[in-house]
Each structure stands twice: as structure tokens, then as C-alpha cells.
Design a protein around this motif. Structure first.
Motif, PDB file in Angstrom:
ATOM      1  N   LEU A 128       5.635  14.695  -0.995  1.00  0.00           N
ATOM      2  CA  LEU A 128       4.566  15.676  -1.196  1.00  0.00           C
ATOM      3  C   LEU A 128       4.798  16.792  -0.180  1.00  0.00           C
ATOM      4  N   GLN A 129       5.926  17.486  -0.358  1.00  0.00           N
ATOM      5  CA  GLN A 129       6.382  18.429   0.653  1.00  0.00           C
ATOM      6  C   GLN A 129       5.501  19.646   0.808  1.00  0.00           C
ATOM      7  N   GLY A 130       4.599  19.873  -0.157  1.00  0.00           N
ATOM      8  CA  GLY A 130       3.692  20.999  -0.024  1.00  0.00           C
ATOM      9  C   GLY A 130       2.862  20.960   1.245  1.00  0.00           C
ATOM     10  N   ARG A 131       2.632  19.768   1.783  1.00  0.00           N
ATOM     11  CA  ARG A 131       1.870  19.648   3.020  1.00  0.00           C
ATOM     12  C   ARG A 131       2.599  20.264   4.213  1.00  0.00           C
ATOM     13  N   ALA A 132       3.897  20.516   4.052  1.00  0.00           N
ATOM     14  CA  ALA A 132       4.663  21.181   5.106  1.00  0.00           C
ATOM     15  C   ALA A 132       4.736  22.694   4.892  1.00  0.00           C
ATOM     16  N   SER A 133       4.190  23.180   3.773  1.00  0.00           N
ATOM     17  CA  SER A 133       4.239  24.603   3.464  1.00  0.00           C
ATOM     18  C   SER A 133       3.583  25.424   4.575  1.00  0.00           C
ATOM     19  N   PRO A 134       4.284  26.419   5.120  1.00  0.00           N
ATOM     20  CA  PRO A 134       3.668  27.263   6.157  1.00  0.00           C
ATOM     21  C   PRO A 134       2.358  27.897   5.691  1.00  0.00           C
ATOM     22  N   THR A 135       2.335  28.384   4.441  1.00  0.00           N
ATOM     23  CA  THR A 135       1.127  29.061   3.957  1.00  0.00           C
ATOM     24  C   THR A 135      -0.038  28.097   3.821  1.00  0.00           C
ATOM     25  N   PHE A 136       0.193  26.908   3.293  1.00  0.00           N
ATOM     26  CA  PHE A 136      -0.925  25.990   3.092  1.00  0.00           C
ATOM     27  C   PHE A 136      -1.370  25.348   4.409  1.00  0.00           C
ATOM     28  N   GLY A 302       4.309  31.592  13.950  1.00  0.00           N
ATOM     29  CA  GLY A 302       4.076  30.244  14.439  1.00  0.00           C
ATOM     30  C   GLY A 302       4.024  29.185  13.356  1.00  0.00           C
ATOM     31  N   TYR A 303       4.040  29.600  12.089  1.00  0.00           N
ATOM     32  CA  TYR A 303       3.969  28.637  10.994  1.00  0.00           C
ATOM     33  C   TYR A 303       5.319  28.433  10.302  1.00  0.00           C
ATOM     34  N   ASP A 304       6.096  29.495  10.188  1.00  0.00           N
ATOM     35  CA  ASP A 304       7.332  29.439   9.399  1.00  0.00           C
ATOM     36  C   ASP A 304       8.549  29.343  10.313  1.00  0.00           C
ATOM     37  N   ASP A 305       9.188  28.175  10.324  1.00  0.00           N
ATOM     38  CA  ASP A 305      10.385  27.970  11.137  1.00  0.00           C
ATOM     39  C   ASP A 305      11.663  28.321  10.386  1.00  0.00           C
ATOM     40  N   TYR A 306      11.550  28.583   9.068  1.00  0.00           N
ATOM     41  CA  TYR A 306      12.732  28.877   8.265  1.00  0.00           C
ATOM     42  C   TYR A 306      12.472  30.096   7.382  1.00  0.00           C
ATOM     43  N   PRO A 307      12.166  31.251   7.980  1.00  0.00           N
ATOM     44  CA  PRO A 307      11.821  32.434   7.174  1.00  0.00           C
ATOM     45  C   PRO A 307      12.942  32.893   6.257  1.00  0.00           C
ATOM     46  N   ALA A 308      14.191  32.612   6.610  1.00  0.00           N
ATOM     47  CA  ALA A 308      15.305  33.033   5.762  1.00  0.00           C
ATOM     48  C   ALA A 308      15.291  32.323   4.412  1.00  0.00           C
ATOM     49  N   LEU A 309      14.594  31.188   4.341  1.00  0.00           N
ATOM     50  CA  LEU A 309      14.518  30.423   3.091  1.00  0.00           C
ATOM     51  C   LEU A 309      13.292  30.778   2.253  1.00  0.00           C
TER      52      LEU A 309
END
Length: 366
Positions: A128-136, A302-309
Motif C-alpha cells: 500500500l505504497q500510497g502511504r509513502a506518497s509525499p503529497t498524501f 521536507g516531504y519529497d526525497d526523490y523529486p526527480a521521480l
């Protein structure tokens, strides 16, 4: 617990030389995350195992037991069709090797509970990888910090192009509600998990479901195949604190798929929109407080560790792998596990029972 000075060795079940979800999403996601390394794989036949082993340059096995027994494998990833999850996950658990299973965990609640019981003290993770979503994760913080005030309601309207439009032969199994890979479990299951993360878990639910298209075109062959999976799902219920959550998910959308979540509160409103799978694709957030006009809100640092993706299907999966890595190295419990998967299966089971009986179902507290 893995040595934090060494990469975590990953073995993937279902990694094929001919492509697929494991090759197209799992492999590039784990490659993007420091501290993870593909060490081995398992396939269903000797020929496919040999081909994949050559393609990816790692040992290849034809049994999950041998994969779990590889001393270089610290985490087994099960990335195959749902009906095979139990037969592959349980042997890994018995071997005491941490395992990540794709979502849905199982074909139903009872099987999910059996798998959770088999876990005992072995670390588990569920896709349930959505729980790792920076936006959510940011949205959950916004609501928790009072952006909308007290939450009054959350309204979801979503649609899928599948489950009504022409289906490819390899996905015909998703039309069978008994095989556990349906619109209810996959797009609806992922979406309701995200919504629950932001506004809270449902305490009760009443549901209406239907299969409006009972026959679906088989690709462009001119043939049709039967569909028993629900293509219309409507639910409502209350979450902790008393807010009302309502959701309607529609299959076979003629004008494209989409996702919308509106959160109304005593002090403001959030509007989240995106594509069919918000746990994979980008979403847009608009918000307003104290009667102002809605304006687009930007994800803070502070939320997105992989912005290139960002904007790719592997964006949230990379964040999920990073959370799994940290849980294994530091002994934390951030990434969802099989216990969480059982909770989500329990909700889906309650929805099915309510739809069959017409009664409101009460869900057990966390």
C-alpha cells in the motif's frame, strides 16, 4: 536486523526478463534508494528463471524456499498475481525472512488473517505504497494540524477505465470477484487507504455495489468474457470524531479515469484531484480557509526525497522502499505491514457484506 553498513539484499518473486510490474516498477524503485540491492530472483519455470537471471545478473531460483534460503537475501518481494500470494508469502515467513507482498495481500479476509498469523515475529510489509506518497503524507499533516478545522465530511468520486472496457487476456482474472484482484480491492482499496490515512479510519460502513456490465469485450477479438467483479461501488460511514465519509467508484469510465477527494471542515476546505491511481500518479491540491477562494497549494520541502521521480509510477514506490529500508535497519514501524493489510481487508469484507445484506456494518477499533 540487517547490518546498517551493508546494503539490504532483495530477492524478487516475479521479476521477468520480458517485463511486467516487477521489472518496470519495483526494480527501478529499489535502484533509486540507497541501501537496497537486487541479489536474487525467483520465477515459475526453469526457462524463465534462467532468462531473468541472465538479464539481471543475479542468481535465479524456481522456488521461493530456495530464494528465502539464499544467505544474501534479507528481504523477499512477492510481485505476482494475488491468487498466488499466500502460497509464496507463507514459506518466506516460515523461513524467518522479511517479506514485502504486493497489495491486495490475499484473495479475501480469511486468507489475509491466516497470513498475518503466520508472520509471528517476522517483519512484514504490504504494497500500500500510497502511504509513502509525499503529497498524501503532507495532506495528513495539514488535516491533523487543523487546516480545515474540525473535519465535517470527506467525499470521494473516482472512476476506472477498466472493469467495463476491453480487457487483455492476461487480465481476465481481474473480472472474477473470487480471485481477489478486482476494482474493489485494487483501485478502490488503494484509494480508501489513502483517504483513511488523511481523515481517519471508518468506524462503520453501509454499501451498495453492482455489476452493471456482466460481459466485457476480450481485447479486439470480437469475443466477450463474463465479469462478476463489481463495477459500481458506493459507500458511506463515519470516521473517528464523527465526520461523514462518502465514496463512489465507477468502472468502465467512457471519458477517462480520475480521482477526487473533497474534505470540508469548520474552518476550510481541501480539494484533491488526480488520475485513476492517486497512490501512483501525481495529484493537485487546492485549499481555502475562512471563506476565501480555493487556491493551489504547493508541497513544502521536507516531504519529497526523490523529486526527480515525480510524475512517474515509481515515485511513491521509491519512498515506500526507503521506509522499508529504514524500518529494517532501525527497527521502526512506519511502512504498512500485514496487520495493516488485514485491517484494510476487513473494511473491504465489511463493504461486501453490507452490500449483500443492506445493513450497516460496524468495524472493530484499531
Amino acid at each position: 536486523m540487517p547490518d546498517p553498513r551493508k546494503p539490504i539484499g532483495v530477492g524478487i518473486v516475479g521479476l521477468s526478463a520480458t517485463g511486467g510490474w516487477a521489472a518496470g516498477a519495483h526494480l527501478p524503485a529499489l535502484k533509486a534508494v540507497d541501501g537496497l540491492e537486487l541479489r536474487a530472483l525467483a520465477a515459475s519455470s526453469e526457462a524463465s528463471a534462467q532468462a531473468a537471471g541472465v538479464a539481471y545478473g543475479v542468481p535465479a531460483y524456481t522456488s521461493v524456499e530456495r530464494l528465502a534460503g539464499d544467505e544474501n537475501v534479507d528481504l523477499v518481494v512477492v510481485a505476482v498475481k494475488v491468487p498466488r500470494h499466500r502460497e509464496l508469502v507463507v514459506p518466506v515467513l516460515k523461513a524467518g525472512v522479511p517479506v514485502l507482498s504486493e497489495w491486495p495481500l490475499a484473495v479475501g479476509l480469511r486468507e489475509a488473517e491466516e497470513m498475518a498469523a503466520a508472520a509471528r515475529t517476522t517483519r512484514t510489509f504490504v504494497g500500500l505504497q500510497g502511504r509513502a506518497s509525499p503529497t498524501f503524507r503532507w495532506l495528513a499533516d495539514l488535516v491533523s494540524d487543523g487546516f480545515v478545522g474540525e473535519v465535517l465530511s470527506a467525499t470521494v468520486v473516482a472512476s476506472s477505465t477498466e472493469w467495463g472496457t476491453p480487457v487483455s487476456p492476461n487480465l481476465v482474472y481481474t473480472l472474477d470477484r473470487e480471485l481477489g484482484a478486482t476494482m474493489l480491492t485494487i483501485p478502490f482499496g488503494h484509494a480508501i487507504d489513502l483517504v483513511s490515512m488523511v481523515v481517519g479510519e471508518l468506524r462503520d460502513v453501509v454499501a451498495t455495489t453492482a455489476t452493471r456490465r456482466r460481459r466485457v469485450p476480450l481485447g479486439h477479438t470480437g469475443q466477450v468474457v463474463a465479469m462478476t467483479a463489481e463495477d459500481q461501488i458506493a459507500i458511506s460511514g463515519t470516521v473517528a470524531g464523527g465526520a461523514i465519509l462518502a465514496a463512489h467508484h465507477r468502472g468502465g469510465a467512457a471519458t477517462g479515469a480520475g480521482f477526487s477527494l473533497i474534505i470540508d471542515g469548520t474552518a476550510g476546505r481541501l480539494e484533491i484531484t488526480g488520475a485513476e491511481f492517486p497512490h501512483l500518479g501525481p495529484v493537485t491540491v487546492h485549499g481555502t480557509r475562512n471563506g476565501g477562494q480555493p487556491a493551489e497549494l504547493t508541497l513544502p520541502s521536507g516531504y519529497d526525497d526523490y523529486p526527480a521521480l515525480a510524475g512517474t509510477p515509481i515515485h511513491t514506490l521509491a519512498h515506500a522502499y526507503a521506509a522499508i529500508r529504514d524500518d529494517l535497519v532501525h527497527g521502526t514501524a512506519v511502512a504498512p505491514d500485514v496487520t495493516h493489510a488485514v485491517r484494510r481487508h476487513r473494511l473491504l469484507d465489511a463493504i461486501a457484506r453490507s452490500a449483500a445484506s443492506g445493513r450497516r456494518e460496524t468495524l472493530p477499533p484499531r
